[in-house]
Design an enzyme around this catalytic site. Structure first.
Site, PDB file in Angstrom:
ATOM      1  N   MET A  43      12.548  23.990   2.342  1.00  0.00           N
ATOM      2  CA  MET A  43      11.811  23.170   1.373  1.00  0.00           C
ATOM      3  C   MET A  43      12.756  22.370   0.484  1.00  0.00           C
ATOM      4  SD  MET A  43       8.945  24.256  -1.447  1.00  0.00           S
ATOM      5  CE  MET A  43       7.890  25.100  -0.305  1.00  0.00           C
ATOM      6  N   TYR A  66      16.355  29.863   8.139  1.00  0.00           N
ATOM      7  CA  TYR A  66      15.140  30.568   8.559  1.00  0.00           C
ATOM      8  C   TYR A  66      15.071  30.658  10.076  1.00  0.00           C
ATOM      9  CZ  TYR A  66      13.162  30.191   3.853  1.00  0.00           C
ATOM     10  OH  TYR A  66      12.910  30.309   2.497  1.00  0.00           O
ATOM     11  N   ARG A  91     -10.194  -0.525  15.594  1.00  0.00           N
ATOM     12  CA  ARG A  91     -10.061   0.316  14.412  1.00  0.00           C
ATOM     13  C   ARG A  91     -11.030  -0.267  13.392  1.00  0.00           C
ATOM     14  NH1 ARG A  91      -4.308   1.102  11.397  1.00  0.00           N
ATOM     15  NH2 ARG A  91      -4.796  -1.028  10.780  1.00  0.00           N
ATOM     16  N   LYS A 105       0.846  -1.212   0.000  1.00  0.00           N
ATOM     17  CA  LYS A 105       0.000   0.000   0.000  1.00  0.00           C
ATOM     18  C   LYS A 105       0.875   1.253   0.000  1.00  0.00           C
ATOM     19  CE  LYS A 105      -0.166  -0.350   5.026  1.00  0.00           C
ATOM     20  NZ  LYS A 105      -0.966  -0.661   6.229  1.00  0.00           N
TER      21      LYS A 105
HETATM   22  C1  PLP Z   1      -0.081  -1.682   6.802  1.00  0.00           C
HETATM   23  C2  PLP Z   1      -0.701  -2.924   7.330  1.00  0.00           C
HETATM   24  C3  PLP Z   1       0.074  -4.086   7.521  1.00  0.00           C
HETATM   25  C4  PLP Z   1       1.576  -4.124   7.383  1.00  0.00           C
HETATM   26  O1  PLP Z   1       2.138  -3.789   8.629  1.00  0.00           O
HETATM   27  P1  PLP Z   1       3.723  -3.699   8.842  1.00  0.00           P
HETATM   28  O2  PLP Z   1       3.838  -3.262  10.253  1.00  0.00           O
HETATM   29  O3  PLP Z   1       4.228  -2.689   7.879  1.00  0.00           O
HETATM   30  O4  PLP Z   1       4.265  -5.050   8.605  1.00  0.00           O
HETATM   31  C5  PLP Z   1      -0.588  -5.246   7.885  1.00  0.00           C
HETATM   32  N1  PLP Z   1      -1.930  -5.256   8.080  1.00  0.00           N
HETATM   33  C6  PLP Z   1      -2.695  -4.146   7.943  1.00  0.00           C
HETATM   34  C7  PLP Z   1      -4.151  -4.236   8.176  1.00  0.00           C
HETATM   35  C8  PLP Z   1      -2.096  -2.949   7.578  1.00  0.00           C
HETATM   36  O5  PLP Z   1      -2.860  -1.856   7.451  1.00  0.00           O
END
Ligand code: PLP
Length: 362
Positions: free
Chosen positions: A304, A256, A131, A35
């Site tokens: 930046m 800055y 969640r 992802k």
């Molecule tokens: C992102 C995610 C993972 C991967 O987790 P890592 O800690 O990067 O191995 C696994 N399961 C779900 C539901 C996630 O959102």
């Protein structure tokens, strides 16, 4: 034209880390989590390098469709699931594997026109993270409801996610596991629970499927251990160069807001990387970079496009020298994230498209 700063993505290291996952969980199938553009590494190249994975996983429907359109044929899990009739039909059309985590979404599935049944669907069980997920009695109800509906779904599995798997031996992990174990025994369904930290530290959570993200990219999920310490190889290295250098006198302020002041005559350098590239502004007066093998501190605020560094420890530094921003054992993204008050996941995901990814294959 200058290619700096760029991200060197080591695809051989990525493949190596997938092998490490298989060593940790030899009985399990591996769903590689790609992802958020494969944690900033570039999803197409990463998916190609990880094509030996038993499945892929992304967060959103559009990420999954992009992979299908690029020709990837592995099962693709969609963590956020699908929430409308149209999305269910799209998911079916693209042969995706949704995660069901809201009862209302099921109602839409039952109304959708599904021509080709889903080979698999994950039911997200609430085990303690609060969640995404449904309580066990609701999941049991759904299992009953879908029994015999092979016109819609051929096979179901159970998924859940740990809230504290990076804290080894935390009792809450055992509690979450116990909730899953209970339903796994009752239902006899395949289970997918372990993320990277659980793959490494909680073998009882491996079950039939594991779903690593971070560890594939060679990064440790534990605050007190580097990727190398758990046998992983970093995949992303960010490299830039020294584009300017100045002699400072005592009292001269840098950057800055004048957030850093020279105490004596000294030399500073300017490196071409900034928050516009994803180099966190929280690394102002806190980050370090490597020049000619020497770690030198970031001084003043991150801009930046540039950062300033103290060259006192590296008098041999010259204009156009390469500068390692992160991604070697001597300067890990894990360490830098801690300096920025965040986690390595965030630094990796935040590298912007301005930083060209260069792919190395061993
Ligand atoms: C992102 C995610 C993972 C991967 O987790 P890592 O800690 O990067 O191995 C696994 N399961 C779900 C539901 C996630 O959102």
């Amino acid at each position: 034209m200058s290619r700096y700063p760029f991200a060197r993505i080591d695809l051989a290291a990525l493949k190596y880390n997938l092998q490490r996952v298989r060593q940790f969980a030899p009985q399990s199938q591996v769903m590689s989590v790609i992802k958020a553009d494969a944690y900033g590494h570039g999803v197409i190249q990463v998916a190609q390098a990880l094509k030996q994975s038993d499945a892929f996983a992304v967060a959103r429907l559009k990420e999954a469709i992009t992979l299908r359109q690029q020709g990837f044929q592995q099962p693709i899990t969609v963590f956020e699931g699908v929430s409308t009739i149209e999305e269910w039909q799209l998911a079916a059309e693209y042969d995706l594997t949704p995660v069901l985590h809201q009862q209302k979404h099921l109602d839409f599935l039952l109304k959708a026109d599904i021509k080709q049944p889903f080979p698999f669907m994950w039911l997200m069980l609430e085990t303690g993270m609060h969640r995404l997920g449904l309580p066990a009695p609701v999941i049991e109800q759904i299992i009953k409801q879908l029994e015999g509906r092979t016109d819609l779904i051929e096979k179901l599995g159970l998924m859940s996610h740990f809230a504290n798997s990076d804290l080894v031996n935390d009792a809450r992990n055992q509690q979450q596991l116990a909730v899953m174990q209970n339903l796994a025994e009752k239902s006899g369904l395949a289970v997918c629970m372990a993320n990277s930290a659980a793959i490494i530290s909680l073998p009882a959570s491996h079950y039939q499927w594991v779903r690593p993200g971070l560890m594939l990219y060679g990064v440790s999920p534990f605050a007190d251990k580097s990727g190398a310490e758990v046998g992983l190889k970093p995949v992303m290295q960010i490299i830039s160069k020294l584009i300017a250098s100045q002699q400072l006198s005592a009292g001269d302020e840098v950057g800055y807001g004048g957030q850093w002041t020279a105490e004596k005559t000294m030399r500073m350098g300017v490196v071409s990387i900034g928050y516009g590239d994803g180099y966190s502004r929280h690394l102002s007066n806190a980050g370090e970079v490597i020049i000619r093998g020497q770690r030198v501190p970031v001084i003043g605020r991150v801009s930046m496009d540039t950062i300033c560094v103290n060259l006192e420890a590296c008098p041999e530094a010259r204009l156009d020298d390469e500068v390692i921003i992160w991604g070697t054992e001597a300067l890990t993204v894990e360490w830098l994230a801690e300096q920025a008050g965040t986690i390595p996941y965030e630094l990796l995901c935040c590298v912007t498209p301005r930083v060209i990814r260069e792919y190395l294959d061993g």
